[in-house]
Every structure is written in C-alpha cells, then in structure tokens.
Design a protein around this motif. Structure first.
Motif, PDB file in Angstrom:
ATOM      1  N   GLY A  40       0.821  -1.208   0.000  1.00 14.42           N
ATOM      2  CA  GLY A  40       0.000   0.000   0.000  1.00 14.42           C
ATOM      3  C   GLY A  40       0.854   1.257   0.000  1.00 14.42           C
ATOM      4  N   ILE A  41       1.907   1.257   0.809  1.00 16.74           N
ATOM      5  CA  ILE A  41       2.816   2.407   0.836  1.00 16.74           C
ATOM      6  C   ILE A  41       3.474   2.582  -0.531  1.00 16.74           C
ATOM      7  N   TRP A  42       3.828   1.467  -1.185  1.00 11.90           N
ATOM      8  CA  TRP A  42       4.438   1.556  -2.521  1.00 11.90           C
ATOM      9  C   TRP A  42       3.481   2.221  -3.501  1.00 11.90           C
ATOM     10  N   TRP A  43       2.210   1.815  -3.491  1.00 15.83           N
ATOM     11  CA  TRP A  43       1.239   2.413  -4.407  1.00 15.83           C
ATOM     12  C   TRP A  43       1.028   3.889  -4.089  1.00 15.83           C
ATOM     13  N   ILE A  44       1.043   4.251  -2.810  1.00 16.67           N
ATOM     14  CA  ILE A  44       0.891   5.662  -2.445  1.00 16.67           C
ATOM     15  C   ILE A  44       2.043   6.482  -3.002  1.00 16.67           C
ATOM     16  N   VAL A  45       3.255   5.958  -2.888  1.00 20.43           N
ATOM     17  CA  VAL A  45       4.422   6.679  -3.410  1.00 20.43           C
ATOM     18  C   VAL A  45       4.322   6.833  -4.928  1.00 20.43           C
ATOM     19  N   ILE A  46       4.003   5.750  -5.646  1.00 23.03           N
ATOM     20  CA  ILE A  46       3.883   5.804  -7.100  1.00 23.03           C
ATOM     21  C   ILE A  46       2.778   6.764  -7.522  1.00 23.03           C
ATOM     22  N   SER A  47       1.647   6.706  -6.838  1.00 26.03           N
ATOM     23  CA  SER A  47       0.524   7.589  -7.171  1.00 26.03           C
ATOM     24  C   SER A  47       0.868   9.041  -6.888  1.00 26.03           C
ATOM     25  N   THR A  48       1.575   9.283  -5.790  1.00 19.70           N
ATOM     26  CA  THR A  48       1.996  10.643  -5.455  1.00 19.70           C
ATOM     27  C   THR A  48       2.943  11.185  -6.509  1.00 19.70           C
ATOM     28  N   MET A  49       3.858  10.354  -6.987  1.00 16.62           N
ATOM     29  CA  MET A  49       4.805  10.790  -8.009  1.00 16.62           C
ATOM     30  C   MET A  49       4.088  11.143  -9.314  1.00 16.62           C
ATOM     31  N   HIS A  50       3.058  10.377  -9.663  1.00 17.42           N
ATOM     32  CA  HIS A  50       2.274  10.722 -10.847  1.00 17.42           C
ATOM     33  C   HIS A  50       1.550  12.057 -10.651  1.00 17.42           C
ATOM     34  N   THR A  51       1.009  12.261  -9.459  1.00 18.59           N
ATOM     35  CA  THR A  51       0.316  13.518  -9.182  1.00 18.59           C
ATOM     36  C   THR A  51       1.273  14.697  -9.276  1.00 18.59           C
ATOM     37  N   LEU A  52       2.436  14.570  -8.655  1.00 19.51           N
ATOM     38  CA  LEU A  52       3.425  15.655  -8.682  1.00 19.51           C
ATOM     39  C   LEU A  52       3.953  15.890 -10.089  1.00 19.51           C
ATOM     40  N   LEU A  53       4.064  14.820 -10.869  1.00 18.96           N
ATOM     41  CA  LEU A  53       4.526  14.962 -12.247  1.00 18.96           C
ATOM     42  C   LEU A  53       3.606  15.896 -13.031  1.00 18.96           C
ATOM     43  N   HIS A  54       2.306  15.697 -12.878  1.00 17.43           N
ATOM     44  CA  HIS A  54       1.359  16.509 -13.649  1.00 17.43           C
ATOM     45  C   HIS A  54       1.169  17.901 -13.053  1.00 17.43           C
ATOM     46  N   LEU A  55       1.645  18.109 -11.837  1.00 16.07           N
ATOM     47  CA  LEU A  55       1.634  19.452 -11.262  1.00 16.07           C
ATOM     48  C   LEU A  55       2.893  20.234 -11.622  1.00 16.07           C
TER      49      LEU A  55
END
Length: 371
Positions: A266-281
């Motif tokens: 779950g922590i891994w998915w949170i990190v990956i999802s956060t990186m995608h969010t920050l990428l588009h920001l």
C-alpha cells in the motif's frame, strides 16, 4: 428534471468520501480534540448527502429510464455502480461505529445490519454484472486499462471489511459462522480480481504512454482494496474468537502477517501515485483538471487508513497508531480540497448543470427545460 437526468452513480463517490472521513475521525486511536464532535457533524452530513443522492438516483430510474439503462451500456459509466454499492456499505458501517453512540445503540445496530445486507446484495450484483458486460458487450483497448476497472469489483471486499465489525451482533454461533463464511468468500472474489486487474494496470503503465493528467487520480483507486483487505484480516481474529475456537489463534497470526505485508505494498502504491500527481503538477505534466474522479484522492486513502487502524487494534503497538494519525492528516488535507472543489463545481454549475446560463449555453430553451 434536468438535474435528475444528469445524476449518475459516480456521485456516490461523495458518499464514500464523507463517510470514510467521518468514521476515521470519530474512531481515531490517536486522541484528537473534538474528534467525536467533528465525526458526528460529518455523520449528519453523510446522511443528508446519501438521502439526496439515493432519491436522485431513484427518480432518474423512474423518469429517465433510458438514461439510467445507458449507464450499463457505457464501459466507463457502468464502473461507477461500484461506487453506489460501496456508498451503501459505508453508510451502514458509520451507523455501527458512530450512530450507536448518538442514537439508541440497538436501533443503530439494526440499521447497520439492514444497510449492510442491502450493500452486500448490490456489491454482489456489481461484481458479477459489470465485469460480464465488459467481457461480452463493451469494447475497450489495452491502453484503456485503468485502476477505475477496480471500482465494480471492490464492493464485496468493502462489504467484507464492514461486515466483520457486525459479526458479534448476528445472534447464534451458526448465523455468525455463516456471515464469517460469506465474508471470506467476498474477500476471495475481490482480492483475486484485484490482483488480475492490477496486472493489467501495471502492464498498461509499462507498455503505453504515461497516464494523462485527467487519468492520474485513478491510480489511487489501487490503494482502496489493499486497505479493505487489511481491515478484513485484522478485524476477523478479534470478532470470531467465540465461533472459531482453536482456529482463532491461527487466524490471528495469518491476519497479522498478511496485513503487515499488505501495508508495505500500500505504501508503494501511495508513493507511485503521489509521483504521478506531482509529475502533472510540474512543468513536465499536463495539470490535473478537476472532475468527480478526484474523490479517488479521498476514499482509497481512507480505506488504507482504516486498514492501518485495524492493524493497530490487532497488534497494539504505537507504530501503527502514529502511522494511522499521519494518514488521517493526509486524508483530511485531500478531503478538504476535493470537498471544496466539488461544492464549488456544484454551485457554479460546472459539475452538474442547473443554472439557466448553462441551459442557454447548451441550447436548451425554456420550453425544453420545463418539458
């Protein structure tokens, strides 16, 4: 009538989001000032939103039956019947964990049980009907595989996680065992479907171009079934001791190891999802245009936080208490932004067109509006 026609099942994501924030605030194992007052207010808001959403959904089936049926013909809109099922389960769980402290305890528990049965029926419906339509009627491409495909298959595991809390309230040992068996069966159906769909999502991320800013929030959906799996297996050992006897200790060990391992993924998915969010920001991204999919920043994080709470109850060490509190703070940050954006979008008419200016813009005359 125009608003009712536009009202699809995706709006039940607001029910899911408000409900999960309410119960996690109210039951936080880390003491928070006014947590019960805040949770109770959100519980009242949850009831209001759910009643309005359910009535709009019902009226849409009565007055705009063709539009309602078209949801099942559309490969994206059909997915959100899972949100309808999960919204029902969240309401039932909140009546048990919050309502029993506000209303008469027996009444709140009975309401929770009735709502859980209804949510379980709708959950089983979605996990069978929507994938079947995807297999036989809908036409999709490999690059369209998103984590939103999990939405119609996740409800049974949400029903399992919330139903685990209700096990001691189901009368005799025979009934409690039957409910426990159903919970395991629903967990099995959802968890292995979750693994298969996650494989498709992973392949899409590897072999196709990166997710767009519009699709990026969908990645967070992956965290939801992980949290609910943790919640199910961390709660069952505590609620089934009276009916499983010698097997209870074994289930306690399995639940502990399984949930701790899931917490890691779950922590891994949170990190990956956060990186995608920050990428588009960032300047390299496309931005994150607001839509109802932003509620993926709320309920999945809430699901994972509820799993952390359950794991904390199982092991009673401060590590998961602190982790749960940090997750709750993150959840509240996301909830505040998404709820405010949703309320603003409704008020301005950008999410659901109800102002005369929008009717005029889309070519709807006064005669058509009142027809």
């Amino acid at each position: 009538m125009s608003v009712i026609r536009q009202f699809g099942p995706s709006w039940f994501t607001t029910v899911m989001g408000v409900g999960i924030v309410a119960v996690l605030t109210y039951t936080s194992p880390f003491p928070i000032p006014y947590q019960h007052d805040i949770g109770a207010v959100l519980f009242g808001l949850l009831n209001a939103i759910f009643i309005v959403a359910f009535l709009f959904w019902l009226f849409r089936w009565i007055f705009h039956t063709d539009e309602a049926l078209n949801d099942f013909r559309h490969p994206a809109r059909a997915l959100f019947y899972g949100a309808f099922a999960m919204g029902i389960n969240v309401v039932g769980n909140d009546y048990l964990l919050i309502g029993s402290h506000i209303l008469n305890s027996g009444l709140a528990t009975d309401i929770s049980k009735v709502v859980w049965v209804a949510g379980t029926i709708v959950s089983i419906f979605t996990v069978i009907v929507v994938p079947y339509l995807l297999f036989t009627e809908h036409e999709v491409e490999q690059h369209q595989a998103l984590a939103t495909w999990l939405i119609p298959v996740v409800p049974p595991i949400v029903a399992a996680a919330t139903g685990a809390n209700l096990i001691p309230f189901w009368g005799g040992a025979g009934t409690q065992f039957a409910i426990t068996a159903l919970i395991f069966a629903m967990f099995g159906a959802t968890f292995f479907l979750f693994i298969m769909i996650s494989g498709l999502v992973y392949a899409r991320l590897v072999y196709h171009k990166r997710l767009s800013g519009e699709a990026a929030p969908s990645l967070w959906v992956e965290i939801g079934p992980i949290g609910m799996s943790m919640g199910t297996f961390s709660t069952l050992p505590l609620k089934t001791q009276a009916i499983l006897g010698q097997y209870a200790n074994m289930l306690h060990v399995i639940g502990l190891v399984f949930s701790m391992a899931l917490w890691g993924i779950g922590i891994w998915w949170i990190v990956i999802s956060t990186m995608h969010t920050l990428l588009h920001l960032s300047k390299r991204g496309e931005g994150l245009p607001f839509h109802m999919g932003w509620w993926s920043y709320v309920f999945p994080i809430g699901s994972f936080t509820s799993g952390t709470y359950a794991l904390d109850h199982l092991v009673s060490y401060p590590f998961y208490t602190i982790a749960g509190f940090v997750q709750l703070l993150i959840l509240w940050g996301c909830f505040a932004v998404v709820f405010a954006r949703t309320a603003t979008g409704v008020w301005k008419g950008s999410l659901i067109q109800w102002r005369s200016s929008h009717w005029t813009r889309y070519g709807l005359s006064n005669e058509k509006r009142t027809a």
